[in-house]
Design an enzyme around this catalytic site. Structure first.
Site, PDB file in Angstrom:
ATOM      1  N   PHE A 192      -0.580   0.978  -6.410  1.00 39.91           N
ATOM      2  CA  PHE A 192      -1.028  -0.120  -7.270  1.00 39.91           C
ATOM      3  C   PHE A 192      -1.453   0.362  -8.654  1.00 39.91           C
ATOM      4  CE2 PHE A 192      -4.749   0.314  -4.152  1.00 39.91           C
ATOM      5  CZ  PHE A 192      -5.413   1.285  -4.883  1.00 39.91           C
ATOM      6  N   GLY A 244       4.102   1.475  -2.266  1.00 42.80           N
ATOM      7  CA  GLY A 244       4.012   1.965  -3.630  1.00 42.80           C
ATOM      8  C   GLY A 244       2.566   2.161  -4.016  1.00 42.80           C
ATOM      9  N   HIS A 260     -14.066  -1.286  -5.835  1.00 41.17           N
ATOM     10  CA  HIS A 260     -15.284  -0.464  -5.828  1.00 41.17           C
ATOM     11  C   HIS A 260     -14.995   1.026  -5.658  1.00 41.17           C
ATOM     12  CE1 HIS A 260     -16.439  -0.008  -1.270  1.00 41.17           C
ATOM     13  NE2 HIS A 260     -15.143   0.146  -1.448  1.00 41.17           N
ATOM     14  N   ASP A 287       0.860  -1.182   0.000  1.00 44.15           N
ATOM     15  CA  ASP A 287       0.000   0.000   0.000  1.00 44.15           C
ATOM     16  C   ASP A 287       0.898   1.234   0.000  1.00 44.15           C
ATOM     17  OD1 ASP A 287      -2.270   1.701   0.196  1.00 44.15           O
ATOM     18  OD2 ASP A 287      -3.309   0.241   1.444  1.00 44.15           O
TER      19      ASP A 287
END
Length: 361
Positions: A253, A251, A271, A225
């Site tokens: 995503f 980092g 979502h 994350d």
């Protein structure tokens, strides 16, 4: 593993009965009366919010009490507290005894701060004044398709959290409160025991990964994350007894994810994003995943036709706050196909979340 949860079939059957009774009530009541009951839902939210702020449920944790005693304990006006507690009773959170004392129901128990299944912090988020502004601007989002939160604050929601520490704490506490049951459900609804290396993408402080590693004692795990998010992961891994098998990488995503794992997990990540950004995230995972790997998403899955499922309201929350959306099974299947995956199964759970499994196509 925690407490044993009821079987999914039982939960779904109860939900169908509740939905049928609600529909029956709305159909048998005069339309204007039924509409008024629906329209005052915001009032119920504020009743619960004020009760949570004052700690009404916590004062009743030891047993039934008179409203005057509760008012004195929380430092509020006795008559006003009485009226608030009657409103809580009308909404099913309290029960008024013949002797005039009030007691907690199962709903009220969840409003306490010190219970494992507490939703108090979530109520404090839903009823926060900032959220009234968001939902008060729903018409903007429906007219434009853009998040009202961006319009109100002049910046994306997560950027705004960096500028408002008080609201950020409320939000983070709410997400923690909501995560407890879903983390437990992930263990009970899906078999993680065969994985070798699990990567939790966008995994926050690592609660999901810690639970997975507890159920897969031979596996190693990587939490991935943003740098500012993963700082607290060490304490979570230590408490779960998996620190020796868990590592942290930081980092975005949207750029890349750690490669070489046979299991990639994301909870409530996709979502948050529109299809374009969701495909970027999923394709980054597709690039890194082993040929025999599995992708597991923990997300709400909307029914193909609208029902009483709470996910429809959360879908509007995504519209208001972010550029994301809740999706149906067919929408997830198509999104995964475009990213190079094949959807293999969707496992319903006793919570609103489902477990979505996909493999490289």
């Amino acid at each position: 593993m925690g407490r044993t949860l009821p079987p999914v079939a039982v939960i779904r059957a109860v939900d169908r009965v509740r939905a049928t009774l609600a529909q029956w009530h709305r159909r048998t009541a005069p339309g204007n009366v039924a509409l008024l009951e629906l329209a005052t839902g915001a009032w119920t939210t504020q009743v619960l919010y004020v009760a949570a702020k004052l700690g009404i449920a916590d004062e009743l944790a030891g047993g039934p009490r008179h409203f005057a005693d509760v008012a004195k304990a929380v430092g509020a006006h006795p008559d006003a507290v009485h009226r608030l507690m009657r409103a809580l009773t009308s909404r099913g959170a309290l029960r008024e005894r013949r002797d005039g004392r009030f007691a907690l129901t199962a709903v009220g128990q969840a409003l306490r701060a010190d219970t494992p299944a507490s939703m108090r912090d979530m109520v404090l988020f839903i009823g926060h004044p900032a959220r009234w502004a968001d939902w008060g601007s729903l018409d903007y989002s429906v007219r434009t398709g853009e998040p009202a939160a961006d319009m109100l604050r002049g910046m994306p929601f997560f950027d705004y959290l960096d500028t408002d520490p008080e609201f950020a704490e409320v939000f983070n506490n709410a997400m923690t409160a909501a995560s407890g049951l879903s983390n437990e459900v992930a263990l009970q609804a899906y078999d993680f025991s065969g994985c070798r290396l699990a990567v939790d993408v966008g995994g926050g402080h690592g609660a999901v990964l810690a639970n997975i590693l507890q159920s897969a004692p031979q596996a190693r795990g990587v939490l991935f994350d943003l740098p500012a998010v993963v700082d607290g992961a060490g304490r979570v891994f230590d408490a779960a007894g998996v620190a020796g098998r868990a590592s942290v990488e930081s980092g975005s995503f949207l750029d890349s994810v750690p490669a070489g794992a046979d299991l990639y997990v994301m909870k409530n990540v996709i979502h948050d994003w529109d299809d374009e950004h969701s495909l970027t995230i999923l394709r980054n995972i597709r690039t890194g995943i082993d040929a025999d790997g599995r992708l597991v998403l923990l997300e709400m899955v909307l029914p193909e036709r609208a029902t009483s499922f709470i996910g429809h309201m959360l879908d509007l929350e995504m519209l208001l706050m972010l550029h994301g959306r809740e999706r149906t099974r067919s929408e997830y299947s198509e999104l995964l196909r475009q990213a190079g995956f094949r959807l293999t199964k969707v496992i319903p759970t006793v919570s609103p979340l489902s477990v979505i499994e996909a493999v490289p196509a």
